[in-house]
Each structure stands twice: as C-alpha cells, then as structure tokens.
Scaffold this active site. Sequence first.
Site, PDB file in Angstrom:
ATOM      1  N   TYR A 262      67.404   6.792  -8.084  1.00  0.00           N
ATOM      2  CA  TYR A 262      67.572   8.310  -7.665  1.00  0.00           C
ATOM      3  C   TYR A 262      68.063   8.944  -9.005  1.00  0.00           C
ATOM      4  CZ  TYR A 262      70.378  12.107  -5.852  1.00  0.00           C
ATOM      5  OH  TYR A 262      70.947  13.593  -6.172  1.00  0.00           O
TER       6      TYR A 262
ATOM      7  N   SER B 217      71.392  16.467  -9.939  1.00  0.00           N
ATOM      8  CA  SER B 217      72.627  15.504  -9.755  1.00  0.00           C
ATOM      9  C   SER B 217      73.511  15.154 -11.058  1.00  0.00           C
ATOM     10  CB  SER B 217      72.515  14.510  -9.087  1.00  0.00           C
ATOM     11  OG  SER B 217      73.322  13.589  -8.903  1.00  0.00           O
TER      12      SER B 217
HETATM   13  N1  LIG Z   1      75.303  15.428  -1.236  1.00  0.00           N
HETATM   14  C1  LIG Z   1      75.376  15.039  -2.337  1.00  0.00           C
HETATM   15  O1  LIG Z   1      76.440  14.428  -2.804  1.00  0.00           O
HETATM   16  C2  LIG Z   1      74.395  15.543  -3.675  1.00  0.00           C
HETATM   17  C3  LIG Z   1      75.110  15.443  -4.825  1.00  0.00           C
HETATM   18  C4  LIG Z   1      74.255  15.820  -5.937  1.00  0.00           C
HETATM   19  C5  LIG Z   1      72.972  16.253  -5.445  1.00  0.00           C
HETATM   20  N2  LIG Z   1      72.475  16.573  -4.414  1.00  0.00           N
HETATM   21  C6  LIG Z   1      71.197  16.950  -4.369  1.00  0.00           C
HETATM   22  O2  LIG Z   1      71.174  18.179  -3.417  1.00  0.00           O
HETATM   23  C7  LIG Z   1      70.033  18.246  -2.588  1.00  0.00           C
HETATM   24  C8  LIG Z   1      70.327  18.508  -1.203  1.00  0.00           C
HETATM   25  O3  LIG Z   1      71.024  17.409  -0.822  1.00  0.00           O
HETATM   26  P1  LIG Z   1      71.919  17.195   0.624  1.00  0.00           P
HETATM   27  O4  LIG Z   1      72.981  16.766   0.295  1.00  0.00           O
HETATM   28  O5  LIG Z   1      71.803  18.575   1.270  1.00  0.00           O
HETATM   29  O6  LIG Z   1      71.044  16.200   1.519  1.00  0.00           O
HETATM   30  P2  LIG Z   1      70.666  16.060   3.062  1.00  0.00           P
HETATM   31  O7  LIG Z   1      72.029  16.660   3.856  1.00  0.00           O
HETATM   32  O8  LIG Z   1      69.987  14.797   3.244  1.00  0.00           O
HETATM   33  O9  LIG Z   1      69.713  17.323   3.026  1.00  0.00           O
HETATM   34  C9  LIG Z   1      68.425  17.100   2.336  1.00  0.00           C
HETATM   35  C10 LIG Z   1      67.232  18.048   2.842  1.00  0.00           C
HETATM   36  O10 LIG Z   1      66.177  17.888   2.274  1.00  0.00           O
HETATM   37  C11 LIG Z   1      64.797  17.747   3.028  1.00  0.00           C
HETATM   38  N3  LIG Z   1      63.731  16.826   2.831  1.00  0.00           N
HETATM   39  C12 LIG Z   1      64.111  15.627   2.432  1.00  0.00           C
HETATM   40  N4  LIG Z   1      62.982  15.131   2.077  1.00  0.00           N
HETATM   41  C13 LIG Z   1      61.971  16.120   2.171  1.00  0.00           C
HETATM   42  C14 LIG Z   1      60.371  16.350   2.049  1.00  0.00           C
HETATM   43  N5  LIG Z   1      59.636  15.214   1.650  1.00  0.00           N
HETATM   44  N6  LIG Z   1      59.927  17.462   2.602  1.00  0.00           N
HETATM   45  C15 LIG Z   1      60.694  18.488   2.602  1.00  0.00           C
HETATM   46  N7  LIG Z   1      62.122  18.402   2.657  1.00  0.00           N
HETATM   47  C16 LIG Z   1      62.618  17.530   2.718  1.00  0.00           C
HETATM   48  C17 LIG Z   1      65.603  17.369   4.166  1.00  0.00           C
HETATM   49  O11 LIG Z   1      65.099  18.095   5.738  1.00  0.00           O
HETATM   50  P3  LIG Z   1      63.977  17.261   6.460  1.00  0.00           P
HETATM   51  O12 LIG Z   1      64.482  15.823   6.672  1.00  0.00           O
HETATM   52  O13 LIG Z   1      63.993  18.074   7.834  1.00  0.00           O
HETATM   53  O14 LIG Z   1      62.787  17.285   5.814  1.00  0.00           O
HETATM   54  C18 LIG Z   1      67.035  18.100   4.177  1.00  0.00           C
HETATM   55  O15 LIG Z   1      66.785  19.621   4.306  1.00  0.00           O
HETATM   56  C19 LIG Z   1      69.235  17.152  -2.995  1.00  0.00           C
HETATM   57  O16 LIG Z   1      68.207  17.226  -4.030  1.00  0.00           O
HETATM   58  C20 LIG Z   1      70.186  16.216  -3.362  1.00  0.00           C
HETATM   59  O17 LIG Z   1      69.775  15.121  -4.337  1.00  0.00           O
HETATM   60  C21 LIG Z   1      73.307  15.970  -3.492  1.00  0.00           C
END
Ligand SMILES: NC(=O)c1ccc[n+]([C@@H]2O[C@H](COP(=O)([O-])OP(=O)(O)OC[C@H]3O[C@@H](n4cnc5c(N)ncnc54)[C@H](OP(=O)(O)O)[C@@H]3O)[C@@H](O)[C@H]2O)c1
Length: 258
Positions: free
Chosen positions: A149, A135
């Site tokens: 985080y 991030s």
């Molecule tokens: N959205 C943003 O603004 C943003 C910004 C910077 C970085 N990121 C990073 O991008 C990545 C994806 O985030 P996103 O925005 O797509 O979030 P999201 O929509 O909340 O999706 C998170 C994904 O991670 C999975 N997950 C969570 N805990 C898990 C576990 N213990 N084991 C296996 N799978 C798990 C969830 O699936 P299940 O619940 O089915 O397990 C889901 O598929 C993350 O690393 C996040 O930190 C996001």
Amino acid sequence: MNRVVVVTGASAGIGEAIAVELGRRGDSLVLAARTADALERVASQVGTRTQVVTADVTRRADVERIRDEAIRAFGHVDVWINNAGKGIVRPVLELTDDDLDEMIDVNVKSALYGMQAIAPHFMERGTGHIVNISSFLARVPVAPPRSAYSAAKAALNTLTANLRVDLQRTHPGIHVTVVMPGLVTTDFARHARGSVSATPAGPGSPMKPQTPGEVATIVADLLDRPVAEVYTNPASRALASHYFDDVERFEIESRGSG
Ligand SMILES: NC(=O)c1ccc[n+]([C@@H]2O[C@H](COP(=O)([O-])OP(=O)(O)OC[C@H]3O[C@@H](n4cnc5c(N)ncnc54)[C@H](OP(=O)(O)O)[C@@H]3O)[C@@H](O)[C@H]2O)c1
C-alpha cells in the site's frame, strides 16, 4: 462556491466527508464508488445537485463513464478528486502477486485513469483541479505491514508530481495536488486486504488520528487556494523532515518507541 466536483470513493469515510463538506459550501457533486445504496445515502446528505455513478475505478472504462456522466449532467467538470483507495496488512516477505496487483490497481491505476480521463477536458477549458488522495505512508513508510500500500501511494505521489510539472508548462490554469493524510478514523483499516481488525495508532504515536471531517475541511480549503501538496496531520511535516534527515536513526528510534 458553485463548482462541479467529481469525488471517487464517495460512499464512505473521507470521500463521504469531502462530499458533505463541499455540498455545504455550495458545490455540485458527482459521487462515484461501487456500492449504489451507500452512494445514495451520501447523496441524500448533500444539499446541492448531486449525480451518483456506480463504478469500479480499477476499470478504465468505468472511470471514463464517470467523466462522461458528469459532463452529461452538468456540462463540465471543475475538480476531479481521486480518493478511492484500499490498504493491506501483509509484510513484504509474504506479499503475493495478487496482493501487489490489487494495491497497484486500486491505489495507482485508478488515479491514473482519472487523471487521463479528465486532463483533456481541463486542457480544453484551460482550467481545472486534480486532487489525488495519497498517504503520509507514501513519504515515510513507518508501517511495515502496509508494505505494498505504501509503495503504491509512493508511486501515486510520483505520477502526481510529474503530471503537475508537465501541465504547469503548457496549462498554468490547471492545478494538480497530492493530499497525504495520516491516521484517519474511517473503516479503512477494517477494509484493508488481509485485515482481521482495525489497527489503531500505537501507544506513544506522535500522530493523533484525525476525523474524516477534519481532512475534508483541508481538502475543501485547498480547492479555493491550490497547493502542490499537503499533509493533513499537523504532526506529519516534522516527522517527514526527521525521517529524511537520517532514515537509519529514525528507524532505530521507531523501534525503541515500539
Ligand atoms: N483512513 C486513513 O487512515 C487513511 C490515511 C491515509 C490515506 N487514506 C486514503 O484516503 C482515501 C479514502 O480512504 P478512507 O479512509 O475513506 O477508506 P474507506 O472508509 O475504506 O473508504 C474507501 C472508499 O473507496 C471506495 N472504493 C474502494 N475500492 C473502490 C473501487 N475499486 N472502485 C470504486 N470505489 C472504491 C469505497 O467504496 P465502495 O466499497 O462502495 O466501492 C469507499 O467509498 C484512500 O485513498 C486511502 O488510501 C486513508
């Protein structure tokens, strides 16, 4: 392309978008997350061969099983994307031991398990690519309620850089990349520990939110042309430079634009 790509956190958000984009480009996929029906829904959108693995990436044995099932299904793995992650909304002075533990488990240990599970396979083959989704907050901790985080993602950045340097010495065919998205329009904010609602960008934020599809295109492109690290948001590089130029001035200016 016709690579075999493992994507964790592939049941929603950025991971789902990466899976769909890589499938469109011809890659075979191994999709992992905890929610089986959501993974099946994503797999049904991917046109290429896809293996679904229900797994909790905070458990080392589950991560090793993702690797084993991928190799059993496809014979090898070309790319491993540690994308699963979770946020938090809690200021530093209110953090509990459980808060910190969960942030480290899901954002750091999960990726460490992934790197340790797949690196020997890549070393044996002399080729491979590990991509860790971190991030912008790992570099520039501009969102105080994201506290543990941001700290966890900073740790992930460090482990990623250290692994890259280690492997470059002995296995120059293996690439290790850290990806630092800014704000992305997924349910990430709603899923964050302690969240009561989604937290949109504040008024006047120089960072325009990106769609998961925009981030997925950047990730897919860097598999073709590996780089050490990438900010996905066009505003991030200048913001990071400004931050490191003078942290105190940056914080005063951020308060002012409140
Ligand atoms: N959205 C943003 O603004 C943003 C910004 C910077 C970085 N990121 C990073 O991008 C990545 C994806 O985030 P996103 O925005 O797509 O979030 P999201 O929509 O909340 O999706 C998170 C994904 O991670 C999975 N997950 C969570 N805990 C898990 C576990 N213990 N084991 C296996 N799978 C798990 C969830 O699936 P299940 O619940 O089915 O397990 C889901 O598929 C993350 O690393 C996040 O930190 C996001």
